[in-house]
Each structure stands twice: as structure tokens, then as C-alpha cells.
Design an enzyme around this catalytic site. Structure first.
Site: not given
Length: 564
Positions: A137, A214, A316
Site C-alpha cells: 500500500k 479500502d 486474502w
């Protein structure tokens, strides 16, 4: 130089098979069209009135790309498996794509370095794991600045990593996360996304992932009039990328990536049902389970998901991730995942902890879980992983007199049991805290109580001493000591405090009849709470923060994920 791409790739195939001494030559025996998928799977010859005509520039560029890939890989040594395992692709596969078993580097925080990734790829290969997804990320060009092309130096690093993955028979999956600010209806935005992926494709990558996790679940002003829903926008972009790239594999992470995020429920989620209906069936669907960090992943839960999205999923798995609370670290075994659920799964990619050096156990036990199936035993797998980890990390100085490897292993098992899993402590920790709770609640009344309390005090003292020696840096390798220091110092202080409390409770004053020990030691009233393994979910790893050293700068505070 290359009059015909088919002939070029046939020659390259033979060179690669020779250089790698490939034992599975049948994987490369395929028709001419399928041969194009090797190193350059997406070149499509143009046909004009039945005559083959090829663009000379395309032919030369494609040929040079293949030669460059071969010249880069042929000089690299093969990584020999250190453990006899069965390859996941031979255990379970569906269609042309093998079952994925490996790692998704998808956490928030400082990404791993390439030397760390190379080390991890070698370990994965030895354990029979076959997939690595690049999705950090905090790589801004993966997420926040996804539109900005990689520089030459950045592409060199990605290319080196990709070649290392191929040398270890690990599928390299490049992921991009454009959902923060992408205008889904804009052709210019889609072209930018395609061009970014083409950069990595030219390095030899043929597996990709597009992630919409997200992000805010709402459309921009430009997109709102053009899409019926958020799901329609995501599916259109993902399908577009699949069609223009024709990748070997494309994975899709939805915004509602777990049951707790499904609105209003999993079975009634319009987003998930629309995604399952509109997403091309060859695109694989990623899922974390019932929650962001799932305590269990069961056959029944995945059966429900399958009925909604009409396809299997790739898990995941955030079981060992700690980016949501950097005050915690997890070194317990792979747990809570039921082997029967594999009928609804196309793969499992574990998202590891931010501290690379502390992830050996999580990867080792995941590989054991998959390999052993129903014969998998968490405790045995955990102890075996620690036994295999010790030679990598131990300097052999656990005891001043030079302890044996078995003694070293016992200390490391106790250490890992303190930092086990998000929802539970390990057996050693549970036993210690349960013993203290029982001794505290039966203060000076049970037969043999004083002997038991003294035994507990000695055990706490020994553990505190062992943890202190580790923190001094002459027991474990410096890289591991640096990573674990703050966690272990907290535990050392906690056991020192427990030993002091046990000693205080054993004094003649405390043992005097009618002495109200609990009222005079209010600070210790809640210490027994640690005997409940589930309380570890919301606790720091130190029992008393006033004794703990200041955590390293940059530790993230708990986010909403930690409540999961």
C-alpha cells in the site's frame, strides 16, 4: 533477425528448457498460439486476406524482449527446495491456472526490500508455495500515485524481482489499486491504467490484480450519471483490463471484501451480486472471510459467498497481518482455516506482518497446512516451524553456559506463545496466566500452594531473564533482535512484574491469616484477565505500559480493523 514470432518463440522455448534443465517439458509442449504466451503471451499476429503480415517494429521489439528475458534468467542459479514437498499445482488445479498458495505483500507500512523478497521467494519455493502478489500500500505508484509511470530504475528493480520469482517457480502477480480517485468512465483514465500495466507486462509479467479495497463506496460526479452502481463501474474497468491485456491471470479485490463489509448482509449485498454477475468469469475474486481479520474460514461461509458471486474465491488472509496495530506481532501457526473449504477456493495468499524477519512461522505453517490437509496439527506444525527457524536466527547464546538447541527451542516457543495470534495466546502463555489466576484465587488455602507459587515465580524469572538476554542482542541475529526488541522488552517487564507479585504473595505477611492481600495490592487485581486467551485481541503485549519502553517512532495506532 526474427522473421516469424512463432519460430522465434520456439527457439527461445528450447533455449530456456535447456538452461533450466526443465523436468516438466510437457508444460511447454503446446500449439503455436499457446507458445506465444511464454514471456510474451499477448502478441497477436495480424492476418490480412489470409496472408500472415507482421509489423516489423512489433516483431523486433517482441523478439528482443524475449532474448533479454532469457539472457537475464539463464545466468541465475536454480533454488533447490530444502524440504520435500508436493507442489500445490499438482495437488489442486482448475483449468490452466494452478491453485495459488503464497504471499500477498498488501499491508500498510514500509514495504519489504528486494533482498527480503528474494529471501522469501527462496523459502516459498522450498516449501512448495507458488505465488507472490506485489501490492504494498505504501508504494505510492501502486495506489496513491497509480497514474505516474515507473522510472527506469524502478522498472529495473521490479524486473529483478520478477526474474527471481521465475527462477524460484513462483508466479509473480503485479497488483494496482486505482480506486482512490479513478474516474471509471474516462477512456483517458483507462488508457493510463492500461499503460501502467503494460510497463510491467514488458518486463515479462503476465499475471495482474486490480484492487478496489479500502476506498469510499461512492461514484464521482463524472461517473454517477453513467453507471447504475459502484459495482457496475468496477466490473467495467476490470473487464476492460482483462480484454485489452489478455493476461494469464487477473484477480479482482472488491470494495466489499469480507462479510462484515457486505451491505446490508452477504446474501443481500447488491454490490456482490452485481459483481458476481457482470465480472468476466475468468477473473478471480479475492475475499478475506467473515471479517478483515477472520477468526475462522469455514466451508459453510464460503458456500454462502459462492452462491452470491457464482465463482470460487482466492483468500486474502490477514491472520498474521499487524499493520492495523503495530503494538502487536503474531508468530503463531496458521489456524482456524478448515481444509474442507478448499472446494470453494482457487487459492490462499497470506498478507504477512510488517516485520519481515518475524514471518517465517506464518509462511512455514501455511505451507504445512496445505500439504498435510486433515492431518495438520497446529502445535506440531508450530514447533516444527520454530525448529527450522532457529538455525537462521540463533547465535547460540541463549544460556550463559551454552544451552542445547532443545533448550533454545523451548525459549523461542515460549516467546512465540506470547505473541501468537490476534484472537488467542499460545499454550505457554495460557498455562502461565491460568496458573497465576488459580494461585491468586486460592491464596494460601490450597495444599502445596506455596510450592506452586514459588515454582511459578521461578518460571517467570527464567523467562524474564531469557527475554532480557535476547534484547541485549547476543542471542538472535541483529536483524531479528531489532525487529522484536520492543515486543520482547514489554514481555520481559511483564514477567518480571508477575515474578515480583508472586514473591510478594509468598511473604509471611501475605500468608498471615485474615490478611487482605487483594485490598492492599489493587494494582494486581486484573492480572488474571490475561488467562482468557480471547482478551489478547484487545490488549497490548505488555501487561503494564508504565514499564514498557517507548515504541519505535512510526508505529500505527489501532484502526477500525482492530475491532475485527
Amino acid at each position: 533477425l526474427f522473421p516469424h514470432p512463432h519460430l522465434c518463440n520456439r527457439l527461445i522455448r528450447e533455449l530456456v528448457m535447456e538452461s533450466f534443465a526443465c523436468s516438466e517439458a510437457e508444460d511447454y509442449e503446446c500449439e503455436c498460439d499457446e507458445e506465444q504466451r511464454f514471456h510474451n503471451p499477448h502478441h497477436k499476429p495480424q492476418h490480412n486476406d489470409g496472408n500472415d503480415e507482421f509489423d516489423a517494429n512489433d516483431t523486433l521489439r517482441d523478439g528482443l524482449n524475449v532474448v533479454n528475458a532469457v539472457s537475464s534468467t539463464s545466468s541465475m542459479p536454480l533454488t533447490t527446495a530444502t524440504t520435500t514437498t508436493t507442489s500445490p499445482s499438482t495437488l489442486m488445479s482448475e483449468g490452466s491456472n494452478p491453485f495459488l498458495l503464497g504471499v500477498v505483500e498488501g499491508f500498510y507500512g514500509c514495504p519489504y526490500t528486494n533482498p527480503q523478497r528474494n529471501d522469501m521467494l527462496g523459502l516459498m519455493s522450498g516449501w512448495g508455495m507458488n505465488a507472490y502478489m506485489y501490492a504494498p500500500k505504501n508504494d505510492r505508484k501502486h495506489r496513491a500515485d497509480w497514474r505516474i509511470p515507473y522510472t527506469h530504475d524502478e522498472l529495473v528493480e521490479i524486473g529483478e524481482l520478477l526474474r527471481e520469482a521465475k527462477a524460484n517457480n513462483v508466479e509473480f502477480i503485479y497488483a494496482i489499486s486505482p480506486g482512490l480517485d479513478m474516474i471509471y468512465s474516462s477512456q483517458s483514465e483507462r488508457d493510463t491504467l492500461e499503460n501502467k500495466l503494460r510497463q510491467v507486462e514488458r518486463l515479462g509479467c503476465s499475471s495482474f490484480a486490480i484492487l478496489f479495497d479500502d476506498i469510499d463506496a461512492c461514484l464521482s460526479e463524472d461517473d454517477e450519471p453513467l453507471f447504475k452502481s459502484f459495482a457496475h463501474a468496477h466490473c467495467e474497468v476490470a473487464n476492460y483490463i482483462f480484454n485489452v491485456l489478455s493476461p494469464n491471470r487477473l484477480l479482482f479485490c472488491p470494495t466489499e471484501y469480507c462479510s462484515s463489509f457486505a451491505t446490508p448482509t452477504l446474501l443481500d449485498s447488491e454490490y456482490l451480486r452485481t459483481t458476481g454477475k457482470l465480472l468476466l468469469h475468468n477473473i478471480q475474486f479475492m475475499w478475506t472471510g467473515d471479517a478483515v481479520i477472520s477468526r475462522q474460514i469455514t466451508e459453510e461461509a464460503l458456500c454462502e459467498l459462492h452462491s452470491v458471486i457464482n465463482r470460487k474465491c482466492v483468500i486474502w488472509d490477514n491472520l498474521h497481518a499487524n499493520d492495523y496495530d503495530r503494538r502487536r506481532i503474531f508468530m503463531g501457526p496458521y489456524s482456524g482455516r478448515y481444509y474442507g473449504a478448499l472446494k470453494y477456493i482457487d487459492g490462499i495468499l497470506t498478507n504477512p506482518g510488517c516485520e519481515y524477519e518475524a514471518n517465517f512461522i506464518s509462511l512455514h505453517t501455511l505451507a504445512s497446512w496445505y500439504r498435510l490437509g486433515d492431518a495438520y496439527c497446529e502445535e506440531e506444525a508450530h514447533h516444527q516451524a520454530i525448529a527450522d527457524w532457529l538455525p537462521r536466527i540463533s547465535l547460540g547464546n541463549f544460556h550463559s553456559g551454552g544451552g542445547s538447541m532443545d533448550e533454545d527451542k523451548a525459549v523461542v516457543i515460549a516467546m512465540c506463545d506470547m505473541f501468537y495470534l490476534p484472537f488467542q495466546l499460545g499454550p505457554t502463555a495460557v498455562r502461565l496466566f491460568a496458573s497465576f489466576s488459580a494461585l491468586q484465587n486460592s491464596l494460601n488455602y490450597a495444599e502445596g500452594w506455596l510450592d506452586q507459587m514459588n515454582q511459578f515465580r521461578v518460571e517467570c524469572s527464567d523467562l524474564a531473564s531469557a527475554l532480557e538476554r535476547i534484547c541485549f542482542g547476543d542471542v538472535l541475529t541483529p536483524s531479528v533482535t531489532k525487529v522484536l526488541y520492543s515486543y520482547l522488552w514489554d514481555a520481559k517487564e511483564m514477567f518480571g512484574m508477575l515474578g515480583a507479585v508472586a514473591e510478594r504473595m509468598s511473604t509471611s505477611e501475605a500468608l498471615t491469616p485474615n490478611h487482605n492481600f487483594h485490598n492492599s495490592n489493587n494494582n494486581n487485581n486484573n492480572i488474571s484477565n490475561y488467562s482468557d486467551s480471547d482478551t489478547s485481541q484487545n490488549s497490548n503485549h505488555g501487561a503494564s505500559s508504565e514499564f514498557a519502553p517507548t515504541p519505535p517512532i512510526g508505529n500505527a495506532s489501532s484502526s477500525s480493523s482492530s475491532s475485527s
